[in-house]
Design an enzyme around this catalytic site. Structure first.
Site, PDB file in Angstrom:
ATOM      1  N   ASP A   1       0.887  -0.972   0.009  1.00 14.04           N
ATOM      2  CA  ASP A   1       0.205  -0.002   0.048  1.00 14.04           C
ATOM      3  C   ASP A   1       0.768   0.956   0.048  1.00 14.04           C
ATOM      4  O   ASP A   1       1.503   1.382   0.893  1.00 14.04           O
ATOM      5  CB  ASP A   1      -0.944   0.113   1.181  1.00 14.04           C
TER       6      ASP A   1
ATOM      7  N   LYS B   1       2.739  11.093  -3.439  1.00 14.44           N
ATOM      8  CA  LYS B   1       1.747  10.561  -4.212  1.00 14.44           C
ATOM      9  C   LYS B   1       0.716  11.301  -4.828  1.00 14.44           C
ATOM     10  O   LYS B   1       0.222  11.199  -6.025  1.00 14.44           O
ATOM     11  CB  LYS B   1       0.793   9.488  -3.189  1.00 14.44           C
TER      12      LYS B   1
ATOM     13  N   GLU C   1      -7.446   0.732  -4.583  1.00 16.90           N
ATOM     14  CA  GLU C   1      -7.274   0.655  -2.999  1.00 16.90           C
ATOM     15  C   GLU C   1      -8.532   0.145  -2.625  1.00 16.90           C
ATOM     16  O   GLU C   1      -8.639  -0.876  -1.604  1.00 16.90           O
ATOM     17  CB  GLU C   1      -7.122   1.894  -2.446  1.00 16.90           C
TER      18      GLU C   1
ATOM     19  N   ASP D   1     -12.652   4.877   1.477  1.00 15.69           N
ATOM     20  CA  ASP D   1     -11.235   4.926   2.049  1.00 15.69           C
ATOM     21  C   ASP D   1     -10.976   6.489   2.001  1.00 15.69           C
ATOM     22  O   ASP D   1     -10.407   7.253   0.931  1.00 15.69           O
ATOM     23  CB  ASP D   1     -10.654   4.121   0.843  1.00 15.69           C
TER      24      ASP D   1
END
Ligand SMILES: Nc1ncnc2c1ncn2[C@@H]1O[C@H](COP(=O)(O)OP(=O)(O)OP(=O)(O)O)[C@@H](O)[C@H]1O
Ligand SMILES: [Mg+2]
Length: 503
Positions: free
Chosen positions: A11, A73, A150, A172
């Protein structure tokens, strides 16, 4: 005999990164060299060239913010450069350093080589962002078996070893991204029914709200602005996040930073209280955006809220009590017509599944898929869908949609095109995607993003509309797009793999 390599799930988060693998038939988190289950996604380079990754980089950021990169990211697939000690780094370069660190730590822990991985990406990541992630992994010496969305990963960890069917809403909320998925789980198969979210909503927004509040309070108390003081600001970033976390389990917290600055009259200490009510007020805008994104996901996928029977919360920022309240109220307002908005929620009524650890669900799901590839656990099937419209530009500058949003992949679609002028000896295949990289779905209709283009020669001396040009869009299991075209008369062909765009 001993197995030579082990497949892992990664992850690669905005804030924290985790690694997992299958051990004794179950997914397990691999702790880093400090024994911690997650590693901050922070990189710093010291003057002597030494590279720090993780907690070490995070703690020294206060004094070295210029040479420290966090939240990389959020810049993946974009034209961003970081200047660290006279050297330029791209987001891919920084991600390579994080991935190498994760790989090395996991190799030490498992005492084996690690090459094959499943890496998670937000469902809402576009082609450029996916490609950049895959490129970083490859350059870090990893082989990407699949880029896994994800929320799909979170749902895989929920469905692991379960027998019953479910209709899931997965929310999420990480440090920088919000990912929403509607998914069905039946006969060991996951089918994604709807995707939504934003790459600009996350726990960072809550921190920012606290930071802005404290800066204002401080200014009114001391008639002095500390927002330009880098060291003071960095300390505030750390304390704001801590205060936010306190308010997930307490009603009030204090933000205390001794000696935050020194003035003529002496040192000044920062000491400001924040209670849950005030905090909820400060984050109202972000909460509203989260609510809108969830509602949009239902609307755009044409699924009724009654359909949901289980909710999975993933991502550290879903621990903020108001986030849970919002998710519950969206579903309950629909499921139970008598529930008034704003009424305290009865936890027992909630569809939220509490056996899921929000910090680890995504990584464990990636580990499960890695285990399926490795052959160490039984297969579970799943089917993902595209999050954006993809197409080509026509002669009027408009997008002709070839793959609509919400289409299952992997897939390949071919459409027939032709010329618009006599004797036209070439056409331009300009690949487009709807929306911009950063906005939420609502903004996405308004802009088109160019993913790349190529010229295709066509047979000469033809009237307009005579040539037959096949244009094929292929999306592989990682969600990466390839576009090819062929003039059926001359046999001339061309293609573009959108990942070529990343340098
Ligand atoms: N107890 C808590 N209460 C509130 N927020 C928390 C808590 N624990 C962690 N967070 C927040 O969760 C966020 C990090 O979540 P997580 O580690 O799931 O994100 P990530 O996976 O790195 O990011 P993304 O999924 O956006 O790439 C941070 O903003 C962090 O402050
Ligand atoms: Mg995450």
């Amino acid at each position: 005999m001993k197995k030579k390599n082990i497949f892992v799930g990664i992850d690669l988060g905005t804030t924290n990164s985790l690694v997992s693998y299958i051990h004794d038939g179950k997914p397990q988190i691999i702790p880093n060299e400090r024994g911690e289950r997650s590693t901050p996604s922070v990189v710093s380079i010291k003057n002597n060239g030494e590279i720090l990754v993780g907690e070490m980089a995070k703690t020294q950021a206060v004094l070295n913010s210029d040479n420290t990169v966090s939240n990389v990211k959020l810049s993946m697939g974009k034209d961003v450069k970081y200047n660290i000690i006279d050297k330029e780094f791209t987001p891919v370069d920084i991600s390579i350093l994080i991935l190498k660190n994760l790989k090395e730590n996991a190799e030490k822990y498992l005492n084996t080589k690690i090459i094959d991985t499943v890496i998670t990406v937000p469902a809402y990541f576009d082609d450029n962002q996916r490609t950049a992630t895959q490129k970083a992994a490859e350059l870090a010496g990893l082989n990407v078996l699949k880029l896994l969305n994800e929320p799909t990963a979170a749902a895989l960890s929920f469905g692991f070893n379960k027998k019953e069917e479910s209709r899931l809403l997965t929310v999420d909320l990480g440090g920088g991204t919000l990912d929403i998925t509607l998914m069905e789980y039946k006969d060991k198969k996951f089918t994604v029914k709807g995707i939504g979210g934003s790459t600009s909503i996350g726990g960072n927004n809550f921190d920012k709200a606290i930071i802005d509040f404290v800066l204002e309070e401080f200014k009114s108390m001391h008639s002095f602005d500390i927002s330009q003081d880098k060291i003071a600001y960095q300390q505030l970033v750390i304390h704001a996040e801590k205060a936010k976390k306190d308010l997930s389990s307490a009603n009030e917290t204090k933000i205390m930073i001794p000696y935050i600055t020194i003035r003529e009259e002496g040192p000044i200490h920062l000491n400001i209280s924040l209670d849950l009510n005030k905090f909820n007020n400060l984050i109202k805008t972000t909460l509203g955006e989260i609510e809108a994104c969830i509602n949009d996901t239902f609307e755009q996928s044409g699924i009724d809220k009654d359909w949901v029977d289980s909710i999975i919360l993933a991502g550290g920022a879903t621990r903020v009590p108001a986030v849970e309240t919002i998710v519950n109220s969206i579903i309950k307002n629909k499921n139970n017509k008598n529930t008034k908005k704003g009424k305290p929620e009865n936890v027992n009524d909630s569809l939220i599944k509490r056996d899921i650890n929000p910090d680890e669900a995504v990584c464990l799901g990636a580990g499960i898929l890695a285990g399926i590839f490795e052959g160490s656990i039984p297969d579970m099937e799943f089917c993902d869908i595209t999050s954006r419209e993809l197409g080509v530009e026509d002669d009027e500058g408009k997008m002709v949609v070839i793959i609509p949003k919400g289409t299952s992949y992997p897939l390949s679609v071919t459409h027939l095109f032709t010329t618009t002028q006599e004797n036209q000896d070439e056409v331009i295949i300009h690949v487009l995607q709807d929306g911009d990289n950063t906005g939420n779905i609502k903004d996405s209709d308004q802009k088109m993003v160019s993913l790349g283009k190529f010229h295709l020669k066509v047979a000469p001396d033809k009237k307009e509309g005579e040539p037959n040009i096949d244009v094929t869009f292929t999306i592989n299991m990682n969600g990466i797009l390839k576009v090819s075209a062929i003039d059926l008369d001359s046999g001339q062909a061309g293609e573009i793999i959108i990942r070529d765009k990343q340098k």
